[in-house]
Design an enzyme around this catalytic site. Sequence first.
Site, PDB file in Angstrom:
ATOM      1  N   LYS A 179      40.324  55.112  49.232  1.00  0.00           N
ATOM      2  CA  LYS A 179      39.909  54.694  47.883  1.00  0.00           C
ATOM      3  C   LYS A 179      39.231  53.340  48.047  1.00  0.00           C
ATOM      4  O   LYS A 179      39.869  52.301  48.079  1.00  0.00           O
ATOM      5  CB  LYS A 179      41.125  54.590  46.958  1.00  0.00           C
ATOM      6  CG  LYS A 179      40.854  54.805  45.509  1.00  0.00           C
ATOM      7  CD  LYS A 179      40.419  53.692  44.638  1.00  0.00           C
ATOM      8  CE  LYS A 179      40.701  52.274  44.790  1.00  0.00           C
ATOM      9  NZ  LYS A 179      39.550  51.452  44.307  1.00  0.00           N
ATOM     10  N   GLU A 182      35.842  49.903  43.856  1.00  0.00           N
ATOM     11  CA  GLU A 182      34.895  50.472  42.898  1.00  0.00           C
ATOM     12  C   GLU A 182      33.644  49.600  42.767  1.00  0.00           C
ATOM     13  O   GLU A 182      32.618  50.033  42.277  1.00  0.00           O
ATOM     14  CB  GLU A 182      35.572  50.673  41.528  1.00  0.00           C
ATOM     15  CG  GLU A 182      36.087  49.417  40.833  1.00  0.00           C
ATOM     16  CD  GLU A 182      37.463  48.936  41.329  1.00  0.00           C
ATOM     17  OE1 GLU A 182      37.802  49.196  42.503  1.00  0.00           O
ATOM     18  OE2 GLU A 182      38.165  48.290  40.538  1.00  0.00           O
ATOM     19  N   SER A 232      43.957  41.620  46.635  1.00  0.00           N
ATOM     20  CA  SER A 232      44.577  40.386  46.146  1.00  0.00           C
ATOM     21  C   SER A 232      46.107  40.496  46.189  1.00  0.00           C
ATOM     22  O   SER A 232      46.656  41.605  46.177  1.00  0.00           O
ATOM     23  CB  SER A 232      44.107  40.112  44.714  1.00  0.00           C
ATOM     24  OG  SER A 232      44.474  41.203  43.899  1.00  0.00           O
ATOM     25  N   CYS A 287      39.130  36.600  53.145  1.00  0.00           N
ATOM     26  CA  CYS A 287      40.547  36.232  53.117  1.00  0.00           C
ATOM     27  C   CYS A 287      40.851  35.203  54.207  1.00  0.00           C
ATOM     28  O   CYS A 287      41.903  34.593  54.194  1.00  0.00           O
ATOM     29  CB  CYS A 287      41.423  37.450  53.303  1.00  0.00           C
ATOM     30  SG  CYS A 287      41.277  38.157  54.935  1.00  0.00           S
ATOM     31  N   GLU A 391      43.941  30.915  44.802  1.00  0.00           N
ATOM     32  CA  GLU A 391      42.825  31.456  45.597  1.00  0.00           C
ATOM     33  C   GLU A 391      41.578  31.498  44.706  1.00  0.00           C
ATOM     34  O   GLU A 391      41.567  32.170  43.677  1.00  0.00           O
ATOM     35  CB  GLU A 391      43.153  32.866  46.101  1.00  0.00           C
ATOM     36  CG  GLU A 391      42.043  33.415  46.984  1.00  0.00           C
ATOM     37  CD  GLU A 391      42.328  34.826  47.520  1.00  0.00           C
ATOM     38  OE1 GLU A 391      42.850  35.668  46.768  1.00  0.00           O
ATOM     39  OE2 GLU A 391      42.004  35.077  48.691  1.00  0.00           O
TER      40      GLU A 391
HETATM   41  P1  NAD Z   1      41.639  43.530  44.256  1.00  0.00           P
HETATM   42  O1  NAD Z   1      43.071  43.311  44.494  1.00  0.00           O
HETATM   43  O2  NAD Z   1      41.085  43.276  42.909  1.00  0.00           O
HETATM   44  O3  NAD Z   1      41.260  45.064  44.597  1.00  0.00           O
HETATM   45  C1  NAD Z   1      41.654  45.658  45.798  1.00  0.00           C
HETATM   46  C2  NAD Z   1      41.858  47.162  45.552  1.00  0.00           C
HETATM   47  O4  NAD Z   1      42.907  47.342  44.600  1.00  0.00           O
HETATM   48  C3  NAD Z   1      40.612  47.835  44.989  1.00  0.00           C
HETATM   49  O5  NAD Z   1      40.436  49.079  45.622  1.00  0.00           O
HETATM   50  C4  NAD Z   1      40.936  47.992  43.505  1.00  0.00           C
HETATM   51  O6  NAD Z   1      40.360  49.144  42.933  1.00  0.00           O
HETATM   52  C5  NAD Z   1      42.449  48.093  43.477  1.00  0.00           C
HETATM   53  N1  NAD Z   1      43.046  47.484  42.275  1.00  0.00           N
HETATM   54  C6  NAD Z   1      42.586  46.416  41.579  1.00  0.00           C
HETATM   55  N2  NAD Z   1      43.425  46.124  40.558  1.00  0.00           N
HETATM   56  C7  NAD Z   1      44.429  47.018  40.616  1.00  0.00           C
HETATM   57  C8  NAD Z   1      45.613  47.214  39.842  1.00  0.00           C
HETATM   58  N3  NAD Z   1      45.917  46.454  38.803  1.00  0.00           N
HETATM   59  N4  NAD Z   1      46.439  48.223  40.191  1.00  0.00           N
HETATM   60  C9  NAD Z   1      46.147  49.022  41.246  1.00  0.00           C
HETATM   61  N5  NAD Z   1      45.036  48.876  42.006  1.00  0.00           N
HETATM   62  C10 NAD Z   1      44.191  47.890  41.698  1.00  0.00           C
HETATM   63  O7  NAD Z   1      40.852  42.694  45.372  1.00  0.00           O
HETATM   64  P2  NAD Z   1      39.287  42.431  45.475  1.00  0.00           P
HETATM   65  O8  NAD Z   1      38.882  41.499  44.404  1.00  0.00           O
HETATM   66  O9  NAD Z   1      38.565  43.716  45.624  1.00  0.00           O
HETATM   67  O10 NAD Z   1      39.220  41.703  46.900  1.00  0.00           O
HETATM   68  C11 NAD Z   1      39.451  40.339  47.077  1.00  0.00           C
HETATM   69  C12 NAD Z   1      40.882  40.050  47.467  1.00  0.00           C
HETATM   70  O11 NAD Z   1      41.210  40.735  48.665  1.00  0.00           O
HETATM   71  C13 NAD Z   1      41.123  38.575  47.773  1.00  0.00           C
HETATM   72  O12 NAD Z   1      42.345  38.193  47.215  1.00  0.00           O
HETATM   73  C14 NAD Z   1      41.168  38.523  49.286  1.00  0.00           C
HETATM   74  O13 NAD Z   1      41.888  37.433  49.816  1.00  0.00           O
HETATM   75  C15 NAD Z   1      41.822  39.825  49.585  1.00  0.00           C
HETATM   76  N6  NAD Z   1      41.579  40.241  50.965  1.00  0.00           N
HETATM   77  C16 NAD Z   1      42.610  40.135  51.847  1.00  0.00           C
HETATM   78  C17 NAD Z   1      42.424  40.471  53.179  1.00  0.00           C
HETATM   79  C18 NAD Z   1      43.551  40.342  54.163  1.00  0.00           C
HETATM   80  O14 NAD Z   1      43.435  40.859  55.267  1.00  0.00           O
HETATM   81  N7  NAD Z   1      44.644  39.675  53.829  1.00  0.00           N
HETATM   82  C19 NAD Z   1      41.171  40.943  53.603  1.00  0.00           C
HETATM   83  C20 NAD Z   1      40.145  41.054  52.672  1.00  0.00           C
HETATM   84  C21 NAD Z   1      40.363  40.701  51.339  1.00  0.00           C
END
Ligand code: NAD
Length: 506
Positions: A179, A182, A232, A287, A391
């Site tokens: 998944k 989006e 996140s 990240c 962050e």
């Molecule tokens: P996000 O958490 O908004 O989304 C990540 C995934 O979760 C997406 O596929 C999204 O569709 C899904 N999602 C979003 N909200 C949701 C909810 N309420 N319930 C269930 N699923 C949900 O993250 P983002 O904005 O796409 O990416 C940035 C974040 O990812 C930053 O916080 C960054 O630090 C983190 N990140 C971490 C690493 C790591 O290895 N630790 C690597 C890359 C990115």
Amino acid sequence: MSATAAPAVVPMLVGGRWVEATADAWEDVYNPSTGQVIARTPLAGKEAVDNAVAAAAKALPDWADTPVVERARVMFRFRALMEEHFEELATLVTREHGKTLAEARAELNRGVEMVEFSAGMPAMLMGQILPDIASGVDAECVKHPVGVCVGITPYNFPNMVPLWMFPVAITCGNTFVLKPSEKTPLSAVRLGELLTEAGLPDGVFNIVHGARDCVEALCTHPKVAAISFVGSTPVAKIVYETGTSHGKRVQAAGGAKNHLIIMPDADIDQTVKQLAASAYGCAGQRCMAGSVAVAVGAAGDPLVEGLVDFGKAMKVGPSDPAASSDAESIGMGPLIRDDHRKRVASYLDIAIDDGATVALDGRQSATGDGFLLGPSVVDHVAPTMRVVKEEIFGPVLSVSRVGTLEEALAQGDDCEYGNGAVIFTQSGHAAREFKRRFNAGMIGVNVGVPAPMAWFPFTGWNRSFFGDLHIQGTEGVQFYTRQKVTLTRWPKPSDSHDDPVWRSGR
Ligand code: NAD
């Protein structure tokens, strides 16, 4: 696509067929360099998840029985196709994400390394044996696949993060449902096409699109065995708790707030370059991005001066080669969305309200189309300020000034995250203390972005990771396998003295 054509609907991959989903809700995919909508992602729910998981479950028995050398050979062919389409894949990342082409190529190289790692799976799946663990009893331990695995990925690495997951999972004999974000689903679709071309059987790799409802359906589906999540921290926690409470194994990597310690003996010119690359690379949307520089003693003034000069000279602009003839020379591209740009910029006002000073204001250096925001430097921050605690995920570097290494280490102890941390110094002793004591899982010594490569685990600590086995390296292989121990005894038949086979000694 002509100017009037409706943006294409991003297809799902289910059981080897590309299907156009029907959905009640949609997310626009933008080209952040132009601000134009280039595709629409269906936000599917339970029905699409049921179909994809059913396809993965159907493909599982045959795939798990396919010899691991054959599974690995698919990765060799996939790697060759990724190399053949390298520039096309990098351009697609730039187009849907906005990072520069150089950054997109770097991301892709990291992804290719995961495929190379996975191609070595026969050696990594070898078991253990101890003959005569008791008299006449042999013990062996072998690895089995876990079943249907799920990957839920963020927008910031549309290629690399999915590649952290599925090559390892499927060469271990599992089937997979991805998944993707989006916001950046197009790269995942292209990877799916290349996997099919590489000869992966139908249903071994599937793609569903969606957001919260889709993730909820995946995390609770009875036929899903394991979930890998990157995103996140609040969502990582939800996915970890929902998945584990439904009996699944989960590895969930979350957000970060990475500290960069600059000792007074550090080479300031080199340090400034590394800090800028760490904080402003991918427009701060990593990240592992450095976001709090902790200047020790006399390092503070020259550091801030150097960062401001460096930031002022950075070329900020559209990164998509189709949108700008200058794209290859851009130092920093746009952010993912306009609302994210506004949110990141708002931290500059928050910092001023909290008592910090803005030494470089990125709002002033970014003009033109797209979701552009220049690099910012916020000076004289304190550990209690929001700009330090939260962050930001954009090109804002905060500078905290402290008197000693001990104070710098204490800032790490106060931080709720624990992904990366870096020290710049010429002192082996300071580096050793830092390496041993800083409260984070990935440490750099004079290395601005200490992101481990495929062969090592991606070891976030604290609220940067929920779970036990990290992504990447042999921990990844452990995550996607379960072990089986067999004890065997073959006693000599009690009537064997009458058996001609035994008598003849054959
Ligand atoms: P996000 O958490 O908004 O989304 C990540 C995934 O979760 C997406 O596929 C999204 O569709 C899904 N999602 C979003 N909200 C949701 C909810 N309420 N319930 C269930 N699923 C949900 O993250 P983002 O904005 O796409 O990416 C940035 C974040 O990812 C930053 O916080 C960054 O630090 C983190 N990140 C971490 C690493 C790591 O290895 N630790 C690597 C890359 C990115």
